[in-house]
Structures are given as structure tokens and as C-alpha cells.
Scaffold this motif. Sequence first.
Motif, PDB file in Angstrom:
ATOM      1  N   THR A  32       0.811  -1.233   0.027  1.00  0.00           N
ATOM      2  CA  THR A  32       0.002   0.116  -0.106  1.00  0.00           C
ATOM      3  C   THR A  32       0.729   1.298   0.175  1.00  0.00           C
ATOM      4  OG1 THR A  32      -1.833  -1.115   1.255  1.00  0.00           O
ATOM      5  CG2 THR A  32      -1.775   1.228   1.242  1.00  0.00           C
ATOM      6  N   ALA A  33       1.800   1.497   0.956  1.00  0.00           N
ATOM      7  CA  ALA A  33       2.623   2.734   1.002  1.00  0.00           C
ATOM      8  C   ALA A  33       3.661   2.636  -0.078  1.00  0.00           C
ATOM      9  CB  ALA A  33       3.311   2.371   2.447  1.00  0.00           C
ATOM     10  N   GLY A  34       4.035   1.299  -0.771  1.00  0.00           N
ATOM     11  CA  GLY A  34       4.918   1.688  -1.669  1.00  0.00           C
ATOM     12  C   GLY A  34       4.366   2.000  -2.943  1.00  0.00           C
ATOM     13  N   ILE A  35       3.160   1.612  -3.194  1.00  0.00           N
ATOM     14  CA  ILE A  35       2.547   2.053  -4.520  1.00  0.00           C
ATOM     15  C   ILE A  35       2.120   3.602  -4.215  1.00  0.00           C
ATOM     16  CG2 ILE A  35       0.290   2.063  -5.630  1.00  0.00           C
ATOM     17  CD1 ILE A  35       0.291  -1.134  -4.954  1.00  0.00           C
ATOM     18  N   HIS A  36       1.819   3.976  -3.088  1.00  0.00           N
ATOM     19  CA  HIS A  36       1.525   5.423  -2.983  1.00  0.00           C
ATOM     20  C   HIS A  36       2.808   6.219  -3.196  1.00  0.00           C
ATOM     21  CE1 HIS A  36      -0.797   8.777  -1.565  1.00  0.00           C
ATOM     22  NE2 HIS A  36       0.290   8.953  -0.710  1.00  0.00           N
ATOM     23  N   VAL A  37       3.870   5.853  -2.516  1.00  0.00           N
ATOM     24  CA  VAL A  37       5.117   6.465  -2.853  1.00  0.00           C
ATOM     25  C   VAL A  37       5.523   6.880  -4.158  1.00  0.00           C
ATOM     26  CG1 VAL A  37       7.696   6.515  -2.492  1.00  0.00           C
ATOM     27  CG2 VAL A  37       5.984   5.819  -0.364  1.00  0.00           C
ATOM     28  N   ALA A  38       5.357   5.874  -4.907  1.00  0.00           N
ATOM     29  CA  ALA A  38       5.721   5.636  -6.359  1.00  0.00           C
ATOM     30  C   ALA A  38       4.802   6.950  -7.321  1.00  0.00           C
ATOM     31  CB  ALA A  38       5.533   4.479  -7.165  1.00  0.00           C
ATOM     32  N   ASN A  39       3.450   7.035  -6.868  1.00  0.00           N
ATOM     33  CA  ASN A  39       2.539   7.685  -7.225  1.00  0.00           C
ATOM     34  C   ASN A  39       2.876   9.338  -6.914  1.00  0.00           C
ATOM     35  OD1 ASN A  39       1.202   5.784  -8.563  1.00  0.00           O
ATOM     36  ND2 ASN A  39      -0.409   5.442  -6.927  1.00  0.00           N
ATOM     37  N   VAL A  40       3.286   9.458  -5.488  1.00  0.00           N
ATOM     38  CA  VAL A  40       3.712  10.808  -5.130  1.00  0.00           C
ATOM     39  C   VAL A  40       4.749  11.230  -5.690  1.00  0.00           C
ATOM     40  CG1 VAL A  40       4.541  12.109  -2.921  1.00  0.00           C
ATOM     41  CG2 VAL A  40       2.579  10.521  -3.038  1.00  0.00           C
ATOM     42  N   LEU A  41       5.818  10.459  -6.019  1.00  0.00           N
ATOM     43  CA  LEU A  41       6.981  10.926  -6.860  1.00  0.00           C
ATOM     44  C   LEU A  41       6.835  11.360  -8.149  1.00  0.00           C
ATOM     45  CD1 LEU A  41       9.748   8.193  -5.686  1.00  0.00           C
ATOM     46  CD2 LEU A  41       9.600  10.341  -4.664  1.00  0.00           C
ATOM     47  N   GLN A  42       5.624  10.787  -8.795  1.00  0.00           N
ATOM     48  CA  GLN A  42       5.446  11.064 -10.129  1.00  0.00           C
ATOM     49  C   GLN A  42       4.503  12.614  -9.989  1.00  0.00           C
ATOM     50  OE1 GLN A  42       5.851   9.762 -13.038  1.00  0.00           O
ATOM     51  NE2 GLN A  42       6.811   7.906 -12.591  1.00  0.00           N
ATOM     52  N   THR A  57      19.940   1.178   9.867  1.00  0.00           N
ATOM     53  CA  THR A  57      21.474   0.872   9.794  1.00  0.00           C
ATOM     54  C   THR A  57      22.031   1.377   8.512  1.00  0.00           C
ATOM     55  OG1 THR A  57      20.974  -1.519   8.617  1.00  0.00           O
ATOM     56  CG2 THR A  57      21.096  -1.399  10.933  1.00  0.00           C
ATOM     57  N   SER A  58      21.411   2.375   7.943  1.00  0.00           N
ATOM     58  CA  SER A  58      22.002   2.971   6.353  1.00  0.00           C
ATOM     59  C   SER A  58      23.267   3.360   6.704  1.00  0.00           C
ATOM     60  CB  SER A  58      20.676   3.767   6.245  1.00  0.00           C
ATOM     61  OG  SER A  58      21.495   4.483   4.866  1.00  0.00           O
ATOM     62  N   LYS A  59      24.296   3.442   5.867  1.00  0.00           N
ATOM     63  CA  LYS A  59      25.316   4.246   6.045  1.00  0.00           C
ATOM     64  C   LYS A  59      25.255   5.429   5.179  1.00  0.00           C
ATOM     65  CE  LYS A  59      27.192   1.271   8.499  1.00  0.00           C
ATOM     66  NZ  LYS A  59      26.959   1.400  10.057  1.00  0.00           N
ATOM     67  N   ALA A  60      24.232   5.805   4.467  1.00  0.00           N
ATOM     68  CA  ALA A  60      23.807   7.000   3.505  1.00  0.00           C
ATOM     69  C   ALA A  60      24.140   8.213   4.468  1.00  0.00           C
ATOM     70  CB  ALA A  60      22.478   6.999   3.067  1.00  0.00           C
ATOM     71  N   ARG A  61      24.410   9.428   3.849  1.00  0.00           N
ATOM     72  CA  ARG A  61      24.616  10.641   4.576  1.00  0.00           C
ATOM     73  C   ARG A  61      23.407  11.196   5.047  1.00  0.00           C
ATOM     74  NH1 ARG A  61      23.582  15.658   2.799  1.00  0.00           N
ATOM     75  NH2 ARG A  61      23.316  14.857   0.771  1.00  0.00           N
ATOM     76  N   ARG A  62      22.484  11.217   4.273  1.00  0.00           N
ATOM     77  CA  ARG A  62      21.040  11.851   4.971  1.00  0.00           C
ATOM     78  C   ARG A  62      19.813  10.881   4.099  1.00  0.00           C
ATOM     79  NH1 ARG A  62      19.523  18.154   4.040  1.00  0.00           N
ATOM     80  NH2 ARG A  62      17.659  18.225   5.315  1.00  0.00           N
ATOM     81  N   PRO A  63      19.749   9.698   4.704  1.00  0.00           N
ATOM     82  CA  PRO A  63      18.688   8.877   4.167  1.00  0.00           C
ATOM     83  C   PRO A  63      17.365   9.428   5.142  1.00  0.00           C
ATOM     84  CG  PRO A  63      19.713   7.813   6.300  1.00  0.00           C
ATOM     85  CD  PRO A  63      20.468   9.051   5.823  1.00  0.00           C
ATOM     86  N   ILE A  64      16.218   9.036   4.287  1.00  0.00           N
ATOM     87  CA  ILE A  64      14.812   9.169   4.602  1.00  0.00           C
ATOM     88  C   ILE A  64      14.052   7.943   4.235  1.00  0.00           C
ATOM     89  CG2 ILE A  64      14.202   9.977   2.211  1.00  0.00           C
ATOM     90  CD1 ILE A  64      12.447  12.107   3.950  1.00  0.00           C
ATOM     91  N   GLY A  65      12.900   7.588   5.051  1.00  0.00           N
ATOM     92  CA  GLY A  65      12.016   6.614   4.882  1.00  0.00           C
ATOM     93  C   GLY A  65      10.758   7.224   4.685  1.00  0.00           C
ATOM     94  N   CYS A  66       9.801   6.057   3.802  1.00  0.00           N
ATOM     95  CA  CYS A  66       8.551   6.617   3.754  1.00  0.00           C
ATOM     96  C   CYS A  66       7.706   5.111   3.610  1.00  0.00           C
ATOM     97  CB  CYS A  66       8.307   7.310   2.398  1.00  0.00           C
ATOM     98  SG  CYS A  66       6.469   8.127   2.270  1.00  0.00           S
ATOM     99  N   THR A  67       7.194   4.896   4.702  1.00  0.00           N
ATOM    100  CA  THR A  67       6.179   3.815   4.800  1.00  0.00           C
ATOM    101  C   THR A  67       4.972   4.013   5.762  1.00  0.00           C
ATOM    102  OG1 THR A  67       5.899   1.519   5.030  1.00  0.00           O
ATOM    103  CG2 THR A  67       7.316   2.792   6.576  1.00  0.00           C
ATOM    104  N   GLN A  68       4.375   2.989   6.158  1.00  0.00           N
ATOM    105  CA  GLN A  68       3.079   3.346   6.881  1.00  0.00           C
ATOM    106  C   GLN A  68       3.871   3.771   8.447  1.00  0.00           C
ATOM    107  OE1 GLN A  68       0.566  -0.152   5.714  1.00  0.00           O
ATOM    108  NE2 GLN A  68      -0.667   1.302   4.747  1.00  0.00           N
ATOM    109  N   SER A  69       2.927   4.309   9.279  1.00  0.00           N
ATOM    110  CA  SER A  69       3.551   4.668  10.433  1.00  0.00           C
ATOM    111  C   SER A  69       3.561   3.783  11.339  1.00  0.00           C
ATOM    112  CB  SER A  69       2.236   6.164  11.205  1.00  0.00           C
ATOM    113  OG  SER A  69       1.070   5.203  11.222  1.00  0.00           O
ATOM    114  N   THR A  70       2.768   2.753  11.458  1.00  0.00           N
ATOM    115  CA  THR A  70       2.840   1.676  12.415  1.00  0.00           C
ATOM    116  C   THR A  70       4.153   0.677  12.365  1.00  0.00           C
ATOM    117  OG1 THR A  70       1.554   0.289  10.681  1.00  0.00           O
ATOM    118  CG2 THR A  70       0.322   1.059  12.209  1.00  0.00           C
ATOM    119  N   GLU A  71       4.737   0.871  11.060  1.00  0.00           N
ATOM    120  CA  GLU A  71       5.937  -0.108  10.598  1.00  0.00           C
ATOM    121  C   GLU A  71       7.106   0.888  11.166  1.00  0.00           C
ATOM    122  OE1 GLU A  71       4.849  -2.634   6.648  1.00  0.00           O
ATOM    123  OE2 GLU A  71       4.804  -0.339   6.590  1.00  0.00           O
TER     124      GLU A  71
END
Length: 235
Positions: A121-131, A158-172
Motif C-alpha cells: 500500500t505505502a510503496g504504491i503510494h510513494v511511487a505515485n507521489v514521486l510522479q 542501519t543505513s550508511k547514507a549521509r542523509r537517508p529518509i524513509g516512507c512507509t506506514q506509520s505503524t511500521e
Amino acid sequence: MSTLNILSGGAAQGLVASMAPAFKALTGFDIAGEFGAVGAMADKLRKATPPDIVILTAALVAKLAEEKLVVAASMTDIGLVETALAVRTGDPQVSANDATGLRDALLASDAIYVPDTQASTAGIHVANVLQQLGIADQVVARLRIFPNGATAMRELATSKARRPIGCTQSTEIISTRGVTLSGALPPGCELATMYTAGITIAAAHPQQAHDLIDLLTGAGQQEQRRRAGFISGRD
């Protein structure tokens, strides 16, 4: 050992886990099964995986009832779950009060952790929002896509990225150590999804499935649902 088998969207994993001790005390049953992208879980049911209960989006559970895989009379809403932003614990919070703010936040990140953009659900929504924001091509190389939101959040932690961000459902986000809920998506980009439980037609333990639904949705668990990230339900 007596076990209630479940197929569920990852959004409900933390809530179900928090109810497991009370369920065991009430019924003598443990809870086992799979939590993941809702589309993948629905397909597992269709391919004859025989759980007792499903917890998926309301639309999917209704469709499974139409397909005679879920008992329509058993369908019970648990609550709404927002799709939200996450950061590593200790990183600066990311705020996005409008679409422009969200666009800027995503463009400023060098790694974007998300669940399956075709089955969750969240992944599909993220893809749509990026578009929608017009940045899908710009950030495609930064996307870190995982089978479900819980896995994506563990990887963000555990990301080693400089400025990572996540987007998924709040419960997760709430249920994953090492990440912090940074806020819901802004107006025009937001998504709140109703999650619904249903007993399967082939349930081996329908009474215990009903008992779990009562635990998950009862008025006495209102605060527990809220802490898990469900913002409304039968309350």
C-alpha cells in the motif's frame, strides 16, 4: 501446540504482537504466520495458503470476500494507518508541511527507503507521489526498495547514507528500533488506509480468529491501537 495462523499486512504486525500475550492467556493459542505487502499476502491466500485470519486493507478484504475466500460477516475494521516519513533515530527531523516541502525533503536525501512499489500500500503510494511531484526520474537511483515496510525501516536504521529518509506506514516506523516517525505526508500527498480483519472461509480455528478480532478492535485496546499507530477504528 495450538496456533492461529495469520496473513497480514505489515502495518498490523506491531499491534498483533502486542496482543499476543493476552490472546494466549484467553485462548491458549499462539499466533503465527506472515506479515508483508498486502498484495503479496492476498496472493498467498488465493494460492491456497490456509490461514485462519487475514488483516489487510479494507478494499482487499472486501475483494477476498467477493472471491469467497473470507467470511463477509466477519469483516471488522481495526483502524486507519497513515503513510509517513521516517528518519534514523538521532538524525534531524524532516518536516513537510506542503507538497513543495516534501519535494525538497526527498531531493535532499541521498537514499530513500520504501516498501515494494508494486505490491504494498505505502510503496504504491510513494511511487505515485514521486510522479505527482515530478521527481520520479530524479530520485529513482536513490530508491532503496524492500519487500515490505518493516524490512525497509530496519535497513534505514542501519543505513550508511549521509542523509537517508524513509516512507512507509506509520505503524511500521513506530515498531522498528533505530528509526523515528518524522511526520505524516502533507495535504495533497497524504494517505490514510483502513485496515480490516476477516476470518477465512477455510479457517481451522474460526472461534479463536473471532477472539483475536475482538481483542484487536475492542474499546479496551483503544490506547494500545493508538500507540501502535492506528489513528481511528471502532472507538
